[in-house]
Design a protein around this motif. Structure first.
Motif, mmCIF file in Angstrom:
data_model
loop_
_atom_site.group_PDB
_atom_site.id
_atom_site.type_symbol
_atom_site.label_atom_id
_atom_site.label_comp_id
_atom_site.label_asym_id
_atom_site.label_seq_id
_atom_site.Cartn_x
_atom_site.Cartn_y
_atom_site.Cartn_z
ATOM 1 N N GLN A 161 0.900 -1.200 -0.020
ATOM 2 C CA GLN A 161 -0.085 0.017 0.022
ATOM 3 C C GLN A 161 0.809 1.315 -0.051
ATOM 4 O OE1 GLN A 161 -3.880 0.381 -0.041
ATOM 5 N NE2 GLN A 161 -2.873 2.385 -0.597
ATOM 6 N N ALA A 162 1.937 1.300 0.842
ATOM 7 C CA ALA A 162 2.717 2.670 1.073
ATOM 8 C C ALA A 162 3.678 2.506 -0.324
ATOM 9 C CB ALA A 162 3.771 2.315 2.063
ATOM 10 N N LEU A 163 4.026 1.548 -1.024
ATOM 11 C CA LEU A 163 4.678 1.589 -2.148
ATOM 12 C C LEU A 163 3.760 1.926 -3.414
ATOM 13 C CD1 LEU A 163 6.752 -1.669 -2.085
ATOM 14 C CD2 LEU A 163 7.782 0.431 -1.916
ATOM 15 N N ASP A 164 2.612 1.782 -3.333
ATOM 16 C CA ASP A 164 1.444 2.238 -4.324
ATOM 17 C C ASP A 164 1.269 3.683 -4.013
ATOM 18 O OD1 ASP A 164 1.438 -0.207 -5.932
ATOM 19 O OD2 ASP A 164 -0.305 -1.083 -4.676
ATOM 20 N N ASP A 165 1.117 3.967 -2.869
ATOM 21 C CA ASP A 165 0.742 5.556 -2.432
ATOM 22 C C ASP A 165 2.035 6.359 -3.009
ATOM 23 O OD1 ASP A 165 -1.271 4.952 -1.440
ATOM 24 O OD2 ASP A 165 -0.654 4.919 0.694
ATOM 25 N N ALA A 166 3.350 5.936 -2.796
ATOM 26 C CA ALA A 166 4.437 6.477 -3.306
ATOM 27 C C ALA A 166 4.851 6.196 -4.882
ATOM 28 C CB ALA A 166 5.607 6.039 -2.502
ATOM 29 N N ALA A 167 3.897 5.865 -5.330
ATOM 30 C CA ALA A 167 3.879 5.638 -7.201
ATOM 31 C C ALA A 167 5.242 4.699 -7.343
ATOM 32 C CB ALA A 167 3.762 6.708 -7.561
ATOM 33 N N ILE A 168 5.525 3.686 -6.430
ATOM 34 C CA ILE A 168 6.652 2.905 -7.046
ATOM 35 C C ILE A 168 6.582 1.383 -6.769
ATOM 36 C CG2 ILE A 168 7.786 2.910 -4.569
ATOM 37 C CD1 ILE A 168 9.897 3.394 -7.619
ATOM 38 N N ASP A 198 4.422 -0.441 -8.689
ATOM 39 C CA ASP A 198 4.710 -1.480 -9.974
ATOM 40 C C ASP A 198 6.147 -1.668 -10.181
ATOM 41 O OD1 ASP A 198 1.743 -1.428 -10.086
ATOM 42 O OD2 ASP A 198 1.767 0.133 -11.537
ATOM 43 N N VAL A 199 6.805 -0.530 -10.141
ATOM 44 C CA VAL A 199 8.324 -0.923 -10.295
ATOM 45 C C VAL A 199 8.745 -2.289 -9.489
ATOM 46 C CG1 VAL A 199 10.671 0.164 -9.959
ATOM 47 C CG2 VAL A 199 9.030 1.322 -10.870
ATOM 48 N N VAL A 200 8.466 -2.031 -8.263
ATOM 49 C CA VAL A 200 8.804 -3.206 -7.249
ATOM 50 C C VAL A 200 8.354 -4.392 -7.849
ATOM 51 C CG1 VAL A 200 9.147 -4.008 -4.927
ATOM 52 C CG2 VAL A 200 9.380 -1.645 -5.403
ATOM 53 N N ARG A 201 6.969 -4.250 -8.206
ATOM 54 C CA ARG A 201 6.449 -5.778 -8.554
ATOM 55 C C ARG A 201 6.968 -6.477 -9.713
ATOM 56 N NH1 ARG A 201 2.016 -2.750 -7.234
ATOM 57 N NH2 ARG A 201 0.714 -3.486 -5.374
ATOM 58 N N ASP A 202 7.755 -5.387 -10.650
ATOM 59 C CA ASP A 202 8.528 -6.152 -11.808
ATOM 60 C C ASP A 202 9.868 -6.549 -11.509
ATOM 61 O OD1 ASP A 202 6.202 -5.495 -13.300
ATOM 62 O OD2 ASP A 202 7.115 -3.499 -14.112
ATOM 63 N N LEU A 203 10.214 -6.372 -10.528
ATOM 64 C CA LEU A 203 11.577 -6.997 -9.997
ATOM 65 C C LEU A 203 11.569 -8.173 -9.534
ATOM 66 C CD1 LEU A 203 12.863 -3.927 -7.454
ATOM 67 C CD2 LEU A 203 13.484 -4.411 -9.899
ATOM 68 N N PRO A 204 12.348 -9.050 -10.297
ATOM 69 C CA PRO A 204 12.186 -10.633 -9.990
ATOM 70 C C PRO A 204 12.080 -11.011 -8.347
ATOM 71 C CG PRO A 204 14.126 -9.926 -11.416
ATOM 72 C CD PRO A 204 13.559 -8.948 -10.784
ATOM 73 N N ASP A 205 12.881 -10.206 -7.431
ATOM 74 C CA ASP A 205 12.857 -10.721 -6.080
ATOM 75 C C ASP A 205 11.674 -9.589 -5.526
ATOM 76 O OD1 ASP A 205 14.688 -12.726 -6.131
ATOM 77 O OD2 ASP A 205 16.198 -11.201 -6.058
ATOM 78 N N GLY A 206 11.062 -8.743 -6.152
ATOM 79 C CA GLY A 206 10.107 -7.989 -5.370
ATOM 80 C C GLY A 206 10.593 -7.501 -4.164
ATOM 81 N N LEU A 207 9.811 -7.512 -3.075
ATOM 82 C CA LEU A 207 10.141 -6.911 -1.887
ATOM 83 C C LEU A 207 11.392 -7.243 -1.346
ATOM 84 C CD1 LEU A 207 6.602 -6.968 0.024
ATOM 85 C CD2 LEU A 207 7.937 -4.926 -0.840
ATOM 86 N N ASP A 208 11.872 -8.475 -1.604
ATOM 87 C CA ASP A 208 13.339 -9.023 -1.290
ATOM 88 C C ASP A 208 14.445 -8.769 -2.010
ATOM 89 O OD1 ASP A 208 12.044 -10.368 0.922
ATOM 90 O OD2 ASP A 208 11.298 -11.810 -0.520
ATOM 91 N N THR A 209 13.878 -7.751 -3.015
ATOM 92 C CA THR A 209 15.242 -7.384 -3.781
ATOM 93 C C THR A 209 16.274 -6.579 -3.019
ATOM 94 O OG1 THR A 209 13.619 -6.893 -5.729
ATOM 95 C CG2 THR A 209 15.691 -5.750 -5.707
ATOM 96 N N ARG A 244 14.088 8.182 -3.874
ATOM 97 C CA ARG A 244 13.201 8.882 -2.910
ATOM 98 C C ARG A 244 11.818 8.375 -2.754
ATOM 99 N NH1 ARG A 244 15.059 14.162 -3.267
ATOM 100 N NH2 ARG A 244 17.218 13.067 -3.910
ATOM 101 N N ARG A 245 11.331 7.805 -3.509
ATOM 102 C CA ARG A 245 10.052 7.301 -3.622
ATOM 103 C C ARG A 245 9.994 6.091 -2.696
ATOM 104 N NH1 ARG A 245 5.945 8.974 -6.884
ATOM 105 N NH2 ARG A 245 6.726 10.494 -8.578
ATOM 106 N N ILE A 246 11.008 5.100 -2.479
ATOM 107 C CA ILE A 246 11.066 4.214 -1.515
ATOM 108 C C ILE A 246 11.156 4.929 -0.143
ATOM 109 C CG2 ILE A 246 12.532 2.334 -0.616
ATOM 110 C CD1 ILE A 246 11.676 1.373 -2.996
ATOM 111 N N ALA A 247 11.867 5.851 -0.050
ATOM 112 C CA ALA A 247 12.201 6.509 1.276
ATOM 113 C C ALA A 247 10.629 7.144 1.765
ATOM 114 C CB ALA A 247 13.137 7.699 1.176
ATOM 115 N N LEU A 248 10.105 7.755 0.580
ATOM 116 C CA LEU A 248 8.553 8.299 1.103
ATOM 117 C C LEU A 248 7.653 7.200 1.456
ATOM 118 C CD1 LEU A 248 6.262 10.518 0.712
ATOM 119 C CD2 LEU A 248 6.062 9.657 -1.689
#
Length: 205
Positions: A96-103, A105-116, A131-135
């Motif tokens: 939810q926080a990643l989506d709110d920060a508009a990042i 979809d980028v993380v979903r596309d990473l092979p390891d997702g949150l574990d990247t 900056r968006r991850i920090a947000l």
């Protein structure tokens, strides 16, 4: 010497305020005092009528979150970096926080997702992405007061505008104190103060 004198700011809850001033005028000192990393030599900062000097640091941290121009992401996974904002957050909270920060979809596309893994030997994010991850981490804190200290510095013009537009939407309902040397025009603000000679001058208009 004294940086800020006779400074009198009254910021209502859920207000969106910008504090403008050139470099070296004391904007970061103000952020430090709000976060109690520095103590005013005279005067007081009150939160809901209570002097912040009397509020326990952990209680204060729960009420104020800080996002600065320096993106402090650690050599660790995206998930571990986010959990610093709220250690008990669920995976749904993180997305939810990643989506709110508009990042998100980028993380979903990473092979390891949150574990990247970020940092050394891991993913190198662009400035805007970092900056968006920090947000997202800042949003996870659920603090009612957000202090944004030059949060878009160093981003190219388009990335900066996109980031500030994201900030407009995700910070609704929270008190926002944006400390910056200039406005781009996309910021949604209730009040603007200009720091000059240590005094904050309302500059709405």
């Amino acid at each position: 010497g004294r940086v800020l004198q006779h400074l009198n700011l009254d910021i209502p809850a859920a207000a969106r305020v910008a504090i403008l001033g050139p470099s070296g005028i004391g904007k970061s000192s103000l952020a430090a005092m709000l976060l109690r990393a520095a103590t005013p030599q005279a005067g007081a900062i009150t939160l809901g009528g209570e002097n912040i000097a009397h509020i326990r640091p952990d209680s204060l941290r729960a009420r104020m979150a800080w996002l600065s121009q320096v993106t402090h992401l650690f050599d660790d996974t995206i998930k571990a970096n986010l959990l610093l904002g709220r250690p008990n957050a669920t995976e749904a909270d993180l997305w939810q926080a990643l989506d709110d920060a508009a990042i998100g979809d980028v993380v979903r596309d990473l092979p390891d997702g949150l574990d990247t893994w970020l940092g050394e030997g891991g993913l190198k994010l662009s400035g805007g992405q970092g900056r968006r991850i920090a947000l997202a981490r800042t949003l996870l804190t659920q603090a009612p007061i957000l202090i944004l200290d030059e949060p878009a510095t160093g981003l190219d013009a388009q990335t900066e505008q996109d980031f500030l537009l994201t900030l407009n939407t995700v910070t609704a309902g929270r008190t926002v104190i944006l400390i910056t040397h200039r406005l781009t025009g996309v910021e949604k603000l209730d009040q603007i103060f200009r720091l000059a000679g240590g005094i904050a001058i309302p500059a709405n208009g």
